[in-house]
Design a protein around this motif. Structure first.
Motif, PDB file in Angstrom:
ATOM      1  N   ARG A  23      44.445 -18.376   1.209  1.00 22.58           N
ATOM      2  CA  ARG A  23      43.400 -19.271   1.702  1.00 22.58           C
ATOM      3  C   ARG A  23      43.371 -19.249   3.230  1.00 22.58           C
ATOM      4  O   ARG A  23      44.406 -19.247   3.882  1.00 22.58           O
ATOM      5  N   ARG A  24      42.167 -19.224   3.771  1.00 26.17           N
ATOM      6  CA  ARG A  24      42.007 -19.199   5.223  1.00 26.17           C
ATOM      7  C   ARG A  24      40.964 -20.230   5.630  1.00 26.17           C
ATOM      8  O   ARG A  24      39.956 -20.422   4.951  1.00 26.17           O
ATOM      9  N   GLU A  25      41.206 -20.906   6.746  1.00 25.85           N
ATOM     10  CA  GLU A  25      40.236 -21.857   7.273  1.00 25.85           C
ATOM     11  C   GLU A  25      39.043 -21.108   7.854  1.00 25.85           C
ATOM     12  O   GLU A  25      39.172 -19.992   8.371  1.00 25.85           O
ATOM     13  N   TYR A  26      37.877 -21.726   7.806  1.00 25.71           N
ATOM     14  CA  TYR A  26      36.685 -21.086   8.327  1.00 25.71           C
ATOM     15  C   TYR A  26      36.819 -20.765   9.815  1.00 25.71           C
ATOM     16  O   TYR A  26      36.322 -19.740  10.290  1.00 25.71           O
ATOM     17  N   ALA A  27      37.471 -21.650  10.558  1.00 25.59           N
ATOM     18  CA  ALA A  27      37.609 -21.449  11.999  1.00 25.59           C
ATOM     19  C   ALA A  27      38.493 -20.255  12.335  1.00 25.59           C
ATOM     20  O   ALA A  27      38.462 -19.752  13.466  1.00 25.59           O
ATOM     21  N   ASP A  28      39.270 -19.771  11.355  1.00 21.20           N
ATOM     22  CA  ASP A  28      40.205 -18.670  11.597  1.00 21.20           C
ATOM     23  C   ASP A  28      39.666 -17.326  11.117  1.00 21.20           C
ATOM     24  O   ASP A  28      40.430 -16.369  10.981  1.00 21.20           O
ATOM     25  N   SER A  29      38.374 -17.253  10.859  1.00 28.72           N
ATOM     26  CA  SER A  29      37.779 -16.026  10.329  1.00 28.72           C
ATOM     27  C   SER A  29      36.519 -15.683  11.111  1.00 28.72           C
ATOM     28  O   SER A  29      35.857 -16.577  11.652  1.00 28.72           O
TER      29      SER A  29
END
Length: 211
Positions: free
Chosen positions: A100-106
């Protein structure tokens, strides 16, 4: 992606509150707002549009869309589902157990395809002919005498959650997501479009340019 047309859509004052997962609810709210602004407000009988979705965080008050030029994904002007599948055909499948990845980190939060078409009424079960046609991947809804004009937004976020905004002409939009515990593929109408978006979004998440 830097040269793509960019548009900003404001988020509503409150999220939809449909899903417990905060990222899923933020994306569902964003796609619902996009359909209202770029779809319903601009009117019907418009071509399919493919775009990436950018959210700085789940609390962001604005959504940035980057419209993928039609020549980059459907230069032959064929059915948008077929065109999207052609783009995704040679892209790798996302690995199982994707972290899982945060939107801000992609680089992106997700991608979506908005298009118009025909559907059967919700209160009617598919006929045997329609069931056989669906099993063969054939399109027959436009042949039904009780067909309903619809606008659909299929979206996938960077964590491979699928979203569907569905609006029959003259009605309110409805939002579905695979993040719902009771949502099955039949209700989600999962199929070739979200599967193609899965590959495209994963490539974008990993910094690759699939177009």
């Amino acid at each position: 992606m830097q040269s793509w047309e960019k548009r900003t859509v404001l988020m509503p004052s409150k999220p939809l509150g449909l899903f417990q997962d905060d990222l899923a609810d933020a994306m569902a709210t964003a796609l619902h707002a996009i359909e209202a602004r770029e779809g319903e407000r601009r009117g019907w009988d418009r071509p399919a549009r493919l775009f990436t979705v950018h959210l700085a965080s789940v609390d962001s008050r604005s959504i940035e869309l980057r419209m993928v030029p039609t020549r980059s994904w459907n230069g032959r002007d064929i059915n948008p589902a077929d065109a999207l599948i052609n783009v995704a055909r040679n892209l790798p499948h996302p690995p199982a157990g994707l972290r899982r990845r945060e939107y801000a980190d992609s680089p992106v939060a997700g991608a979506a395809l908005m298009f118009e078409g025909w559907a059967r009424p919700n209160n009617r079960e598919p006929t045997k002919y329609e069931q056989r046609a669906a099993g063969l991947g054939l399109r027959v809804n436009h042949l039904a005498p009780d067909r309903v004009e619809t606008r659909c937004v299929y979206g996938v976020d960077i964590n491979q959650q699928q979203f569907h905004v569905f609006r029959a002409r003259g009605e309110e939009a409805r939002v579905y997501s695979t993040s719902e515990p009771d949502m099955d593929d039949a209700t989600m109408r999962s199929g070739r479009i979200p599967h193609a978006l899965n590959r495209i979004v994963h490539a974008l998440r990993e910094g690759r340019h699939p177009f």
